[in-house]
Write an enzyme that holds these catalytic residues in place. Structure first.
Site, mmCIF file in Angstrom:
data_model
loop_
_atom_site.group_PDB
_atom_site.id
_atom_site.type_symbol
_atom_site.label_atom_id
_atom_site.label_comp_id
_atom_site.label_asym_id
_atom_site.label_seq_id
_atom_site.Cartn_x
_atom_site.Cartn_y
_atom_site.Cartn_z
ATOM 1 N N SER A 1 0.666 -1.235 0.117
ATOM 2 C CA SER A 1 0.148 0.198 0.078
ATOM 3 C C SER A 1 0.792 1.219 0.123
ATOM 4 C CB SER A 1 -0.962 -0.026 1.291
ATOM 5 O OG SER A 1 -1.360 1.288 1.524
ATOM 6 N N TYR B 1 -1.758 -1.439 11.058
ATOM 7 C CA TYR B 1 -2.003 -2.072 9.775
ATOM 8 C C TYR B 1 -0.760 -1.585 8.671
ATOM 9 C CZ TYR B 1 -3.567 -1.535 4.940
ATOM 10 O OH TYR B 1 -3.838 -1.443 3.693
ATOM 11 N N LYS C 1 2.097 -3.736 6.416
ATOM 12 C CA LYS C 1 2.432 -3.768 5.110
ATOM 13 C C LYS C 1 4.087 -3.551 4.669
ATOM 14 C CE LYS C 1 -1.632 -4.161 3.309
ATOM 15 N NZ LYS C 1 -2.088 -5.302 2.715
ATOM 16 N N ASN D 1 -5.280 4.556 -3.814
ATOM 17 C CA ASN D 1 -6.563 4.421 -3.242
ATOM 18 C C ASN D 1 -7.708 3.370 -4.110
ATOM 19 O OD1 ASN D 1 -5.433 6.585 -1.655
ATOM 20 N ND2 ASN D 1 -7.352 6.471 -0.880
HETATM 21 C C1 UD1 Z 1 -6.716 4.313 3.832
HETATM 22 C C2 UD1 Z 1 -5.506 3.886 4.495
HETATM 23 C C3 UD1 Z 1 -4.637 2.882 3.617
HETATM 24 C C4 UD1 Z 1 -5.404 1.799 2.882
HETATM 25 C C5 UD1 Z 1 -6.771 2.438 2.214
HETATM 26 C C6 UD1 Z 1 -7.493 1.507 1.978
HETATM 27 C C7 UD1 Z 1 -3.679 5.053 5.791
HETATM 28 C C8 UD1 Z 1 -3.269 6.153 6.225
HETATM 29 N N1 UD1 Z 1 -4.962 4.977 5.035
HETATM 30 O O1 UD1 Z 1 -6.293 5.265 2.857
HETATM 31 O O2 UD1 Z 1 -3.316 2.546 4.160
HETATM 32 O O3 UD1 Z 1 -4.620 1.171 1.837
HETATM 33 O O4 UD1 Z 1 -7.472 3.245 3.137
HETATM 34 O O5 UD1 Z 1 -8.358 1.804 0.911
HETATM 35 O O6 UD1 Z 1 -3.179 3.773 6.251
HETATM 36 N N2 UD1 Z 1 -12.670 10.787 3.870
HETATM 37 C C9 UD1 Z 1 -13.560 11.767 4.205
HETATM 38 N N3 UD1 Z 1 -14.799 11.137 4.773
HETATM 39 C C10 UD1 Z 1 -15.127 10.135 4.980
HETATM 40 C C11 UD1 Z 1 -14.013 8.827 4.768
HETATM 41 C C12 UD1 Z 1 -13.004 9.528 4.075
HETATM 42 O O7 UD1 Z 1 -13.593 13.032 3.940
HETATM 43 O O8 UD1 Z 1 -15.840 9.537 5.663
HETATM 44 C C13 UD1 Z 1 -11.402 11.402 3.278
HETATM 45 C C14 UD1 Z 1 -10.406 11.169 4.223
HETATM 46 O O9 UD1 Z 1 -9.702 12.239 5.237
HETATM 47 C C15 UD1 Z 1 -9.061 11.143 2.952
HETATM 48 C C16 UD1 Z 1 -9.913 10.712 1.495
HETATM 49 O O10 UD1 Z 1 -11.174 10.641 1.912
HETATM 50 O O11 UD1 Z 1 -8.643 12.409 2.590
HETATM 51 C C17 UD1 Z 1 -9.595 9.105 1.472
HETATM 52 O O12 UD1 Z 1 -9.830 8.371 2.622
HETATM 53 P P1 UD1 Z 1 -10.146 6.759 2.566
HETATM 54 O O13 UD1 Z 1 -10.916 6.343 1.471
HETATM 55 O O14 UD1 Z 1 -10.212 6.345 4.040
HETATM 56 O O15 UD1 Z 1 -8.520 6.195 2.179
HETATM 57 P P2 UD1 Z 1 -7.127 6.654 2.927
HETATM 58 O O16 UD1 Z 1 -7.199 7.172 4.275
HETATM 59 O O17 UD1 Z 1 -6.440 7.313 1.972
#
Ligand code: UD1
Length: 339
Positions: free
Chosen positions: A127, A152, A156, A182
């Site tokens: 990842s 987690y 990795k 992502n």
């Molecule tokens: C996370 C994990 C990554 C993992 C991936 C799986 C970390 C830091 N991140 O990535 O390791 O491989 O998920 O897909 O370990 N967001 C919102 N509202 C929400 C949910 C998310 O605003 O309800 C925003 C988050 O702040 C972020 C973006 O959307 O900026 C993406 O979030 P998310 O889909 O959870 O992925 P990551 O955190 O990038």
């Protein structure tokens, strides 16, 4: 003779899409899964899409060394793709031993069997989390890994190191680590996709569940980041594009094309997209309005990360093809089908 690829965690979100692409590329696939975090929806979907009602499925736990040994005796495995792992960042902070025990032991067992049988081609699903908060963007495979911010993420990094060291030590063991950015979306058939249990942690499942009415409102975590619109930027990669990268990586291993016995590739689009841009694109392509509000930053989130995918483009002959709009339309079609 067709080459056989073992897909651990093959009934899950990424594993099921990879299984479809492998079969369509002419590989034989053995799916193995303990169904600890999914039901058989995606496995059934894979059989429908590929027309392979006879697709082998082994219900087993990769933490069981004997079971992994038996699997490799029962089937002639040319390559293994290891997905079987827990993946919820927050849960890993709350229960690190759950993550260390499961994610490390299962992969150690795969490596031990590879060693025991005198070699194997091993593809590990890593990842972009290994890069932490990058100093320079986009990130290349040479960008430094940063101290993991969650157990987690730590698993990795550790599994990458296990693979590197085993490749160096045991003859015939070769490995590729793919660092995903992502992964989002669903198969265009809407027969397989992401099936989060409980409240989704990831952005796109939360968006689709809000749009369908399962959740009242999406919280956008932080609009005061130092980015063009104040929300975080990520590299959202279509799940089918991501799956195809695995086919290219498997072919590279099986066709003897690797330049080093252990290789690492970023799998992303190279295109940064902010949370707000993603929400707007979702609304536009699906012609709907999403209920959302700005909320405080989520602890542990990085400001911005996107890939330099040129190594994968060049060496794997792979490139992300779908637009974010196509991907978000597929995610929405899948959510509506689940309703
Ligand atoms: C996370 C994990 C990554 C993992 C991936 C799986 C970390 C830091 N991140 O990535 O390791 O491989 O998920 O897909 O370990 N967001 C919102 N509202 C929400 C949910 C998310 O605003 O309800 C925003 C988050 O702040 C972020 C973006 O959307 O900026 C993406 O979030 P998310 O889909 O959870 O992925 P990551 O955190 O990038």
């Amino acid at each position: 003779m067709k080459k056989t690829v073992l897909v651990s965690g093959g009934a899950g979100f990424i594993g099921s899409h990879v299984t479809v692409e492998l079969i369509e590329a002419g590989y034989e696939v053995v799916v193995a899964d303990n169904f600890s975090n999914c039901d058989d929806t995606c496995f059934e979907g894979v059989k429908k899409i590929t027309g392979r009602e006879d697709l082998p499925l082994v219900k087993m736990d990769f933490c069981d060394r004997n079971a992994v040994g038996k699997l490799f005796k029962d089937y002639h495995i040319d390559a293994v793709i290891h997905f079987a792992a827990f993946k919820a960042v927050g849960e890993s902070v709350a229960d690190p031993l759950k993550y260390y025990t499961n994610n490390l032991q299962s992969f150690l067992n795969v490596l031990d069997v590879a060693r025991e049988q005198g070699g194997c081609n091993v593809l590990f699903s890593s990842s972009a989390t290994v890069y932490g908060e990058p100093e320079k963007l986009p990130v290349t495979e040479q960008s430094p890994r940063q101290a993991a911010t969650s157990p987690y993420g730590n698993t990795k990094q550790m599994c990458e190191d296990f693979l590197r060291d085993c490749v160096a030590a045991y003859p015939g063991v070769r490995g590729i680590a793919l660092r995903y950015f992502n992964p989002i979306g669903a198969h265009p058939s809407a027969l397989i996709g992401e099936l989060p249990r409980g409240v989704p942690n990831n952005l796109v499942p939360f968006i689709t569940q809000t749009a369908i009415g399962k959740r009242a409102c999406l919280s956008i975590f932080g609009n005061d980041y130092p980015t063009p619109d104040g929300t975080c930027q990520r590299d959202y990669i279509d799940i089918v594009d991501l799956a195809k990268a695995h086919v290219c990586a498997v072919a590279r291993m099986l066709d003897g094309k690797m330049e080093e016995p252990y290789e690492i590739f970023n799998i992303g689009t190279g295109r940064p997209v902010s949370v707000l841009e993603l929400v707007n694109a979702f609304e536009k392509v699906n012609n709907l309005k999403l209920n959302y509000k700005f909320a405080p930053r989520r602890p542990g989130d990085v400001t911005a990360i996107w890939a330099d995918p040129s190594l994968a483009n060049e060496k794997l002959g792979w490139k992300a093809e779908r637009t974010v709009e196509e991907t978000l339309a597929a995610a929405w079609a899948w959510e509506r089908r689940l309703k």
